[in-house]
Design a protein around this motif. Structure first.
Motif, mmCIF file in Angstrom:
data_model
loop_
_atom_site.group_PDB
_atom_site.id
_atom_site.type_symbol
_atom_site.label_atom_id
_atom_site.label_comp_id
_atom_site.label_asym_id
_atom_site.label_seq_id
_atom_site.Cartn_x
_atom_site.Cartn_y
_atom_site.Cartn_z
ATOM 1 N N VAL A 80 0.924 -1.337 -0.058
ATOM 2 C CA VAL A 80 -0.010 -0.194 0.039
ATOM 3 C C VAL A 80 1.056 1.291 0.040
ATOM 4 N N ALA A 81 1.997 1.514 0.986
ATOM 5 C CA ALA A 81 2.578 2.687 0.991
ATOM 6 C C ALA A 81 3.550 2.535 -0.228
ATOM 7 N N SER A 82 4.053 1.293 -0.720
ATOM 8 C CA SER A 82 4.722 1.475 -1.849
ATOM 9 C C SER A 82 4.039 1.622 -3.160
ATOM 10 N N LEU A 83 2.769 1.134 -3.213
ATOM 11 C CA LEU A 83 1.827 1.583 -4.230
ATOM 12 C C LEU A 83 1.545 2.914 -4.478
ATOM 13 N N TRP A 84 1.261 3.623 -3.250
ATOM 14 C CA TRP A 84 0.666 4.973 -3.432
ATOM 15 C C TRP A 84 1.873 5.923 -3.617
ATOM 16 N N ALA A 85 3.082 5.747 -2.849
ATOM 17 C CA ALA A 85 4.447 6.429 -3.198
ATOM 18 C C ALA A 85 4.768 6.465 -4.721
ATOM 19 N N SER A 86 4.707 4.984 -5.276
ATOM 20 C CA SER A 86 4.797 4.925 -6.943
ATOM 21 C C SER A 86 4.005 5.597 -7.736
ATOM 22 N N ARG A 87 2.675 5.595 -7.394
ATOM 23 C CA ARG A 87 1.787 6.145 -8.115
ATOM 24 C C ARG A 87 1.642 7.716 -8.072
ATOM 25 N N THR A 88 2.247 8.165 -6.885
ATOM 26 C CA THR A 88 2.149 9.646 -6.753
ATOM 27 C C THR A 88 3.506 10.449 -7.078
ATOM 28 N N GLY A 89 4.483 9.331 -7.681
ATOM 29 C CA GLY A 89 5.837 10.029 -7.940
ATOM 30 C C GLY A 89 6.952 10.247 -6.977
ATOM 31 N N GLN A 90 6.720 9.467 -5.835
ATOM 32 C CA GLN A 90 7.710 9.535 -4.811
ATOM 33 C C GLN A 90 8.647 8.200 -5.023
ATOM 34 N N PHE A 91 9.879 8.384 -5.237
ATOM 35 C CA PHE A 91 10.577 7.040 -5.418
ATOM 36 C C PHE A 91 11.717 7.231 -4.296
ATOM 37 N N THR A 92 12.479 6.039 -4.194
ATOM 38 C CA THR A 92 13.466 5.818 -3.511
ATOM 39 C C THR A 92 14.689 6.934 -3.525
ATOM 40 N N GLY A 93 15.035 7.308 -2.517
ATOM 41 C CA GLY A 93 16.421 8.421 -2.929
ATOM 42 C C GLY A 93 17.580 7.673 -3.342
ATOM 43 N N LEU A 94 17.441 7.321 -4.407
ATOM 44 C CA LEU A 94 18.780 6.789 -5.353
ATOM 45 C C LEU A 94 19.189 7.705 -6.313
ATOM 46 N N PRO A 95 20.546 7.939 -6.430
ATOM 47 C CA PRO A 95 21.157 9.092 -7.305
ATOM 48 C C PRO A 95 20.476 8.655 -8.887
ATOM 49 N N GLU A 96 20.449 7.377 -9.142
ATOM 50 C CA GLU A 96 19.822 6.946 -10.466
ATOM 51 C C GLU A 96 18.464 7.851 -10.662
ATOM 52 N N HIS A 97 17.725 7.627 -9.572
ATOM 53 C CA HIS A 97 16.221 8.447 -9.777
ATOM 54 C C HIS A 97 16.544 9.747 -9.863
#
Lengths: 290, 313
Positions: A126-143
């Motif tokens: 759920v948290a993963s799903l909503w974060a992804s769908r609202t454009g909030q991604f893991t803080g990776l340099p690649e992202h």
């Protein structure tokens, strides 16, 4: 710095936003300049449907629960890449949510601020799903690099998890900043828009952080308040954006050069906090006086 | 060009063979599976790529280019045999290429090599290490075959080698990992997750392979089509019904109650995305997918409506 602009007459609680409040939240999402496909999904998986639902909830909190006072949105570029860099305030992600809401509600055209999240978020359903769908991604340099090169608006809290661990007594302080965001800004030639977030510490008055409980739950810690759960109180919050900072370089500079730039950003945020903290105090005092 | 296609009896390989023949190339293939009505002009040798008879094909037919499509996925063939096909077969083919003067080799691999993880980058570049092994040991031999093929880039400098990591194929025959997942009326999802899936229509797969061959690309390339879409969109877009289930229950139901059979580790693919950055391939070949995501889904739904698919169509 922190130019307030004229108050919006159409909405008594809207400060410095020239955006007509008659526009529906759904229309604002429709006006986002993102390459949505026929299913309303962009190449990063950001979904109009999820954004609209999230914005309904966030806008209620923004306008009615936290009564957010926002100034200086004119400093955020209307198009093109940019990094919103600010202080953490509050033990949970209320600050990120409200910053995201501010760019969606107060900018014209609206823009989506994309956060760089802690790694643990995407482990949870759920948290993963909503974060992804609202454009909030893991803080990776690649992202971060990819999003900036795609001319997106990034939201970065360089204090990281240590910033959200601040106790109530430390609510206006800044802990050490990471340096990666400066190298990123130089490498992608992105302007940094500093911002101060005020009130989160009072909304979630953390008295201690339960690290052992956090480890058990798979998160860095659990902030505990006098009423135990880190549920935010209806405290007025403030977001103040400052003028953009642009640094010259390639991102390969020596550490001491980068640290100098970090210190400039940190000082800029600290100044925004202090100036607006004084005003916030003055306003509250006036309100209490007859 | 004289092109040999090991694994020629597969759906995509057949289309590639026909396309190459129609483009003026000479085409032959090796496969232990039959291609009964193989058209004129395409020689099919019913031999095992690991056996001596396969080397005889190289010796006699003298291919200039080889498109290696004789690998199998984790879910179609059991463990030991899969390892022998993927690893021993790949090694044998590269040995034959070196011995018999083949000028160009395309290794057709899969993007699942990168693995699905909560903290991995959304868009994988070709420079990333394989993470699939952590969650899906069944993919080990495919990953090893991919890495072995990549070593040809420095082991065999005279051969133009390209390792192509293709995203899921979704086309009208309804074959492939994603098509198998979508076969039934109800398609399982992991409750609380909806990962992005990258897909490519089979005609576009063939175009990409032909371009890679004719442009003589060298190196490792991700090959993708339109931008990825959430699994729920794919399920609904193909006329199926998503059934979100807790992962523990899903593991029990896999292969039962009308749900597809997947390995236990594959449930990670239903949680986290595996999406690839195909910029390098686009720059090298000028490839442009002709099917966007909507057209791919509608074509699949038309070709395999739920009733037909439910009966093994």
């Amino acid at each position: 710095m922190g130019d307030a602009g004229p108050p919006c007459k159409a909405h008594a609680r809207c400060y410095g936003a020239p955006v007509p409040q008659s526009e529906s939240l759904s229309e604002r999402v429709e006006r986002l300049q993102l390459p949505f496909n026929e299913y309303g999904v962009d190449p990063y998986g950001i979904s109009k449907k999820h954004l609209k639902l999230a914005l309904e909830f966030f806008a209620f909190l923004y306008r009615n629960y936290f009564r957010v006072r926002c100034t200086g949105v004119q400093h955020i570029p209307k198009t093109g890449r940019g990094m919103l860099v600010g202080n953490h305030s509050g033990g949970v992600a209320v600050d990120g949510m409200m910053v995201l809401t501010s760019t969606l509600l107060e900018m014209d055209p609206p823009r989506l601020a994309q956060g760089m999240l802690e790694r643990f978020i995407h482990k949870f359903p759920v948290a993963s799903l909503w974060a992804s769908r609202t454009g909030q991604f893991t803080g990776l340099p690649e992202h971060a690099v990819r999003l900036l090169e795609d001319d997106r608006l990034l939201m970065i809290f360089p204090e990281g998890a240590r910033g959200t661990a601040k106790l109530y007594t430390e609510r206006y302080s800044l802990v050490d900043f990471g340096t990666g965001f400066i190298r990123l800004a130089l490498q992608t030639r992105s302007p940094i828009i500093p911002f101060a977030f005020l009130g989160g510490g009072a909304a979630i008055p953390t008295v201690t952080n339960a690290y052992a409980l956090g480890k058990l739950l798979g998160v860095p810690y659990v902030p505990l308040t006098p009423y135990l759960l880190p549920l935010p109180l209806p405290v007025g919050l403030e977001i103040h954006y400052g003028p953009p900072l642009v640094f010259e370089g390639t991102g390969d500079e020596e550490d001491h050069v980068i640290q100098g730039y970090v210190d400039q950003v940190k000082a800029s945020i600290q100044r925004l906090i202090e100036d607006n903290r004084a005003e916030r105090h003055l306003r509250r005092t006036r309100r209490l006086l007859p | 060009m004289r092109v040999l296609i090991p694994g020629i009896s597969g759906g995509i390989a057949r289309r590639l063979a026909l396309r190459l023949r129609d483009s003026g190339h000479q085409v032959a293939g090796i496969d232990i599976r039959p291609w009964r009505d193989a058209p004129k002009g395409i020689e099919v040798h019913p031999v095992d790529v690991r056996k001596r008879a396969a080397e005889d094909v190289f010796r006699r037919w003298k291919p200039e280019a080889v498109v290696h499509m004789a690998t199998v996925t984790a879910f179609t063939v059991p463990g030991g045999e899969r390892g022998r096909i993927n690893l021993d077969g790949t090694k044998a083919l590269f040995d034959h290429c070196a011995t018999h003067g083949v000028k160009q080799v395309l290794f057709v691999g899969r993007h699942t090599f990168y693995g699905a993880a909560p903290d991995s980058p959304l868009y994988h570049s070709e420079d990333e290490p394989p993470r699939a092994l952590e969650a899906i040991p069944e993919l080990a031999d495919l990953v090893a075959a991919d890495l072995y093929a990549a070593t040809a880039l420095w082991r065999m400098p005279d051969v133009t080698t390209a390792v192509l990591r293709l995203v899921y194929t979704l086309g009208t025959p309804g074959t492939g990992t994603l098509a198998n997942l979508l076969r039934g009326k109800r398609v399982p999802m992991v409750l609380g997750y909806d990962p992005l899936f990258h897909m490519l229509q089979e005609e576009d797969v063939v175009t990409a392979l032909q371009l890679a061959l004719e442009k003589k690309v060298r190196g490792i390339f991700n090959v993708a089509g339109p931008p990825p879409v959430p699994l729920s969109v794919i399920i609904k877009g193909t006329g199926r019904t998503p059934v979100p289930l807790p992962s523990a229950l899903l593991s029990v139901l896999m292969g039962r109650a009308g749900f597809p059979r997947l390995s236990v580790g594959a449930t990670d693919h239903l949680r986290y995305p595996i999406v690839v950055d195909n910029k390098r391939f686009l720059e090298a070949t000028g490839f442009q997918a002709t099917y966007d995501e909507g057209r791919i889904l509608r074509a699949y739904a038309d070709a395999l409506p739920v009733d037909r698919a439910g009966h093994g169509g």
